[in-house]
Motif scaffolding. Structure first.
Motif, PDB file in Angstrom:
ATOM      1  N   ILE A 178       1.046  -1.123  -0.003  1.00 45.20           N
ATOM      2  CA  ILE A 178       0.116   0.052   0.002  1.00 45.20           C
ATOM      3  C   ILE A 178       0.918   1.243   0.079  1.00 45.20           C
ATOM      4  O   ILE A 178       0.374   2.311  -0.293  1.00 45.20           O
ATOM      5  N   SER A 179       2.212   1.298   0.334  1.00 45.05           N
ATOM      6  CA  SER A 179       2.858   2.519   0.495  1.00 45.05           C
ATOM      7  C   SER A 179       4.348   2.038  -0.150  1.00 45.05           C
ATOM      8  O   SER A 179       4.814   1.089  -0.035  1.00 45.05           O
ATOM      9  N   ASN A 180       4.919   3.098  -0.304  1.00 43.77           N
ATOM     10  CA  ASN A 180       6.374   3.109  -0.970  1.00 43.77           C
ATOM     11  C   ASN A 180       7.481   2.460   0.138  1.00 43.77           C
ATOM     12  O   ASN A 180       7.017   2.446   1.376  1.00 43.77           O
ATOM     13  N   THR A 181       8.323   1.736  -0.161  1.00 46.44           N
ATOM     14  CA  THR A 181       9.167   1.232   0.314  1.00 46.44           C
ATOM     15  C   THR A 181       9.924   1.841   1.161  1.00 46.44           C
ATOM     16  O   THR A 181      10.665   2.838   0.737  1.00 46.44           O
ATOM     17  N   PRO A 182      10.038   1.697   2.678  1.00 49.45           N
ATOM     18  CA  PRO A 182      10.936   2.440   3.598  1.00 49.45           C
ATOM     19  C   PRO A 182      12.334   2.092   3.365  1.00 49.45           C
ATOM     20  O   PRO A 182      12.817   1.054   3.732  1.00 49.45           O
ATOM     21  N   ILE A 183      13.051   2.974   2.884  1.00 51.61           N
ATOM     22  CA  ILE A 183      14.443   2.618   2.347  1.00 51.61           C
ATOM     23  C   ILE A 183      15.230   2.203   3.461  1.00 51.61           C
ATOM     24  O   ILE A 183      16.106   1.357   3.387  1.00 51.61           O
ATOM     25  N   MET A 184      15.400   2.945   4.527  1.00 53.33           N
ATOM     26  CA  MET A 184      16.371   2.767   5.585  1.00 53.33           C
ATOM     27  C   MET A 184      16.177   1.062   6.186  1.00 53.33           C
ATOM     28  O   MET A 184      17.028   0.627   6.532  1.00 53.33           O
ATOM     29  N   THR A 185      14.889   0.865   6.381  1.00 48.69           N
ATOM     30  CA  THR A 185      14.722  -0.426   6.966  1.00 48.69           C
ATOM     31  C   THR A 185      14.815  -1.653   5.771  1.00 48.69           C
ATOM     32  O   THR A 185      15.237  -2.617   6.205  1.00 48.69           O
ATOM     33  N   ALA A 186      14.446  -1.311   4.723  1.00 52.56           N
ATOM     34  CA  ALA A 186      14.573  -2.042   3.483  1.00 52.56           C
ATOM     35  C   ALA A 186      16.305  -2.389   3.330  1.00 52.56           C
ATOM     36  O   ALA A 186      16.867  -3.578   2.948  1.00 52.56           O
ATOM     37  N   ALA A 187      17.035  -1.295   3.704  1.00 47.47           N
ATOM     38  CA  ALA A 187      18.536  -1.399   3.384  1.00 47.47           C
ATOM     39  C   ALA A 187      19.186  -2.548   4.253  1.00 47.47           C
ATOM     40  O   ALA A 187      19.954  -3.066   3.897  1.00 47.47           O
ATOM     41  N   THR A 188      18.685  -2.369   5.521  1.00 45.96           N
ATOM     42  CA  THR A 188      19.312  -3.395   6.442  1.00 45.96           C
ATOM     43  C   THR A 188      18.961  -5.038   5.925  1.00 45.96           C
ATOM     44  O   THR A 188      19.855  -5.843   6.138  1.00 45.96           O
ATOM     45  N   LEU A 189      17.661  -5.129   5.557  1.00 46.68           N
ATOM     46  CA  LEU A 189      17.219  -6.513   5.064  1.00 46.68           C
ATOM     47  C   LEU A 189      18.121  -6.904   3.867  1.00 46.68           C
ATOM     48  O   LEU A 189      18.519  -7.841   3.772  1.00 46.68           O
ATOM     49  N   LEU A 190      18.279  -5.853   2.929  1.00 47.39           N
ATOM     50  CA  LEU A 190      19.199  -6.122   1.693  1.00 47.39           C
ATOM     51  C   LEU A 190      20.338  -6.679   2.174  1.00 47.39           C
ATOM     52  O   LEU A 190      21.098  -7.520   1.687  1.00 47.39           O
ATOM     53  N   GLY A 191      21.160  -5.809   2.991  1.00 49.99           N
ATOM     54  CA  GLY A 191      22.322  -6.445   3.641  1.00 49.99           C
ATOM     55  C   GLY A 191      22.535  -7.916   4.013  1.00 49.99           C
ATOM     56  O   GLY A 191      23.325  -8.681   3.653  1.00 49.99           O
ATOM     57  N   SER A 192      21.394  -8.161   4.817  1.00 50.84           N
ATOM     58  CA  SER A 192      21.237  -9.684   5.224  1.00 50.84           C
ATOM     59  C   SER A 192      21.128 -10.569   3.924  1.00 50.84           C
ATOM     60  O   SER A 192      21.731 -11.586   4.126  1.00 50.84           O
ATOM     61  N   LEU A 193      20.077 -10.082   3.285  1.00 50.91           N
ATOM     62  CA  LEU A 193      19.968 -10.931   1.922  1.00 50.91           C
ATOM     63  C   LEU A 193      21.157 -11.257   1.158  1.00 50.91           C
ATOM     64  O   LEU A 193      21.249 -12.420   0.720  1.00 50.91           O
ATOM     65  N   GLN A 194      22.400 -10.239   1.156  1.00 51.17           N
ATOM     66  CA  GLN A 194      23.315 -10.589   0.480  1.00 51.17           C
ATOM     67  C   GLN A 194      23.968 -11.684   1.267  1.00 51.17           C
ATOM     68  O   GLN A 194      24.700 -12.423   0.428  1.00 51.17           O
ATOM     69  N   VAL A 195      23.927 -11.802   2.550  1.00 45.91           N
ATOM     70  CA  VAL A 195      24.739 -12.956   3.242  1.00 45.91           C
ATOM     71  C   VAL A 195      24.171 -14.060   2.813  1.00 45.91           C
ATOM     72  O   VAL A 195      24.816 -15.273   2.600  1.00 45.91           O
ATOM     73  N   PHE A 196      22.620 -14.365   2.973  1.00 47.16           N
ATOM     74  CA  PHE A 196      21.897 -15.488   2.421  1.00 47.16           C
ATOM     75  C   PHE A 196      22.498 -15.916   0.920  1.00 47.16           C
ATOM     76  O   PHE A 196      22.517 -17.263   0.871  1.00 47.16           O
ATOM     77  N   GLU A 197      22.674 -14.960   0.054  1.00 41.67           N
ATOM     78  CA  GLU A 197      23.179 -15.396  -1.224  1.00 41.67           C
ATOM     79  C   GLU A 197      24.639 -15.874  -1.133  1.00 41.67           C
ATOM     80  O   GLU A 197      24.938 -16.639  -2.349  1.00 41.67           O
ATOM     81  N   LEU A 198      25.221 -16.137  -0.087  1.00 40.47           N
ATOM     82  CA  LEU A 198      26.652 -16.667  -0.189  1.00 40.47           C
ATOM     83  C   LEU A 198      26.361 -18.212   0.032  1.00 40.47           C
ATOM     84  O   LEU A 198      27.354 -18.898  -0.015  1.00 40.47           O
ATOM     85  N   THR A 199      25.200 -18.720   0.308  1.00 38.61           N
ATOM     86  CA  THR A 199      25.130 -20.158   0.929  1.00 38.61           C
ATOM     87  C   THR A 199      23.661 -20.500   0.014  1.00 38.61           C
ATOM     88  O   THR A 199      23.238 -19.705  -0.905  1.00 38.61           O
ATOM     89  N   SER A 200      23.151 -21.562   0.877  1.00 41.53           N
ATOM     90  CA  SER A 200      21.621 -21.812   0.353  1.00 41.53           C
ATOM     91  C   SER A 200      21.089 -22.283   1.451  1.00 41.53           C
ATOM     92  O   SER A 200      21.593 -22.570   2.487  1.00 41.53           O
ATOM     93  N   MET A 201      19.648 -22.352   1.533  1.00 47.31           N
ATOM     94  CA  MET A 201      18.745 -22.727   2.459  1.00 47.31           C
ATOM     95  C   MET A 201      19.037 -24.258   2.805  1.00 47.31           C
ATOM     96  O   MET A 201      19.108 -24.676   4.081  1.00 47.31           O
ATOM     97  N   GLU A 202      19.523 -24.887   1.660  1.00 49.77           N
ATOM     98  CA  GLU A 202      19.524 -26.470   1.966  1.00 49.77           C
ATOM     99  C   GLU A 202      21.169 -26.650   2.595  1.00 49.77           C
ATOM    100  O   GLU A 202      20.802 -27.443   3.511  1.00 49.77           O
ATOM    101  N   GLU A 203      22.110 -25.885   2.383  1.00 46.45           N
ATOM    102  CA  GLU A 203      23.116 -25.955   3.138  1.00 46.45           C
ATOM    103  C   GLU A 203      23.209 -25.563   4.715  1.00 46.45           C
ATOM    104  O   GLU A 203      23.688 -25.988   5.567  1.00 46.45           O
ATOM    105  N   LEU A 204      22.390 -24.313   4.811  1.00 43.95           N
ATOM    106  CA  LEU A 204      22.093 -23.864   6.145  1.00 43.95           C
ATOM    107  C   LEU A 204      21.119 -24.982   7.071  1.00 43.95           C
ATOM    108  O   LEU A 204      21.546 -25.232   8.051  1.00 43.95           O
ATOM    109  N   ARG A 205      20.373 -25.465   6.342  1.00 47.43           N
ATOM    110  CA  ARG A 205      19.590 -26.369   7.025  1.00 47.43           C
ATOM    111  C   ARG A 205      20.484 -27.902   7.516  1.00 47.43           C
ATOM    112  O   ARG A 205      20.188 -28.277   8.565  1.00 47.43           O
TER     113      ARG A 205
END
Length: 446
Positions: A323-350
């Motif tokens: 409903i509203s435009n993406t809040p950039i500052m909170t989305a930025a910290t999530l983006l940082g975390s998602l970049q870490v997830f990209e270094l592996t896979s959910m299968e490897e983590l599990r």
């Protein structure tokens, strides 16, 4: 357990309860490099009680409550702050890192979708978990005289309970529209067979089944695929609260035919306290303009959004619910975390997660046993977390001893301690230290 026993043999027959075994496992951990992606608080920092001698990293086993800070989260957040300072409103369309704010959501959902077995078109990012549950229920809970009930757990997280309760009140229905799935007498977790039987018996009156992917208190992981299929066979809509499942267990929301799901991102997904949340709407609804929903301008077709016509044309898929435009500052910290997830896979983590939690369970059973303690998380259906019940006389001094030693987990009154070794940053030595601290604390308390 077989993997741990095989590793012990490879280590020369060392006993699993020996700290040397934990160190051996850490030395051969293919995901060990991920720990350096996170800020690990020191004991002095988390306890607030500076002590004599050298400070050292705490044993943080509380990622089921709040994940640790990815270093990339701070980096990207600072970059967005700099972008704001340097460009002002122009940052919406011109960005030095090619992350124009007007389209920020796209990179988030593309990186997040694989963690949920979803297609990017099915994933949205906005708001907070409970607000998103309300948004989804506004669209999918359409009670009729015959089909009006919402099925949830009897011990659902309070916010879920309140959300469902208030939705029922909003529709001016009686309280018995809330159908509660309860454990059997003398049991603490729900049996899948009992959930399926309840759906079979009450299904014709159930409008929405809304359970949690992983139960916050017990750590039980529900069999999402089975429950979803059973509910659909009775004509029910199925939604899931994935707060404790996101970034924790393997999910295939698209293939499991889930209607909708919502999750927070500050637990196993490490976006920071109160971080922005995500949601899923199955692709079959991607072009369903007849589906009622609460609207805002960001849900409008992005190609004509800024024409400001006040004639609503929805975006495709989950984006049509934002409903509203993406809040950039909170989305930025999530983006940082998602970049870490990209270094592996959910299968490897599990794979690592199962080993860590199995090792935790083994050490607790071997060194503590059933004296003063009961593990209530089911062995066959769980994520990273183990929930432990302790006798009343040892509970408080034990938790204080853990915290004082820099072993960070969490308590749920009156007598539950939840421990969650997270595969992104926890080690086998973390698990060993935790159990060793419990043993020493129990010796002092008794």
């Amino acid at each position: 357990m077989d993997r741990l026993e095989e590793a012990a043999k490879a280590a020369g027959g060392i006993a699993l309860e020996d700290q040397g075994f934990a160190q051996f496992m850490d030395s051969g951990d293919p995901l060990a490099f991920l720990r350096s992606e996170f800020e690990i608080p020191s004991v002095n920092q988390v306890t607030g009680n500076p002590r004599d001698g050298e400070d050292y990293a705490c044993t943080y086993l509380c990622g089921n409550s709040l994940g640790l800070q990815p270093k990339r989260a701070r980096l990207i957040l600072n970059e967005e702050m700099d972008e704001w300072a340097a460009r002002g409103v122009a940052g919406h369309h011109r960005h030095s890192k090619d992350r124009a704010w007007v389209g920020y959501r796209k990179q988030i959902v593309e990186k997040m979708a694989p963690l949920f077995g979803a297609k990017p078109v099915e994933v949205g990012v906005m708001g907070t978990l409970t607000a998103n549950l309300h948004m989804m229920l506004a669209a999918f809970y359409r009670p009729t005289a015959e089909r009006f009930k919402i099925l949830i757990e009897s011990k659902a997280f309070p916010s879920d309970h309140y959300a469902v309760e208030s939705q029922i009140q909003w529709h001016k229905l009686s309280p018995d529209a809330m159908l509660l799935a309860k454990p059997r007498d003398g049991e603490l977790t729900l049996r899948t067979s009992d959930i399926l039987e309840l759906i079979e018996r009450e299904g014709s009156a159930i409008a929405v089944v809304m359970l949690s992917g992983v139960q916050f208190y017990t750590g039980q992981a529900f069999e999402i695929e089975k429950i979803t299929a059973a509910a659909h066979s009775k004509g029910c809509i199925v939604g899931w609260d994935l707060a404790h499942a996101a970034g924790n267990i393997l999910l295939q929301l698209h293939d499991w035919d889930v209607d909708f799901a919502c999750w927070c991102t500050y637990k196993y997904m490490n976006s920071g306290p109160g971080g922005i949340s995500g949601f899923f709407v199955h692709q079959r609804y991607a072009h369903d303009i007849s589906l009622p929903r609460l609207l805002g301008w960001w849900a409008h077709d992005e190609s004509t959004r800024f024409d400001m016509t006040n004639s609503f044309v929805p975006n495709e898929g989950a984006a049509g619910f934002e409903i509203s435009n993406t809040p950039i500052m909170t989305a930025a910290t999530l983006l940082g975390s998602l970049q870490v997830f990209e270094l592996t896979s959910m299968e490897e983590l599990r794979t690592k997660s199962v080993l860590l939690t199995t090792y935790l369970e083994y050490l607790l059973n071997k060194r503590v046993g059933n004296n003063y303690m009961q593990i209530i998380t089911p062995k066959e259906c769980r994520g990273a977390q183990l929930s432990l019940l302790f006798d009343a006389e040892v509970f408080e001094p034990l938790f204080q001893a853990l915290t004082g030693a820099g072993v960070i987990c969490d308590e749920r009154k009156p007598n539950c301690i939840r421990i969650a070794p997270v595969p992104l940053y926890n080690t086998f030595n973390d698990v060993w230290k935790c159990v060793d601290t419990i043993c020493r604390a129990l010796d002092l308390a008794t």
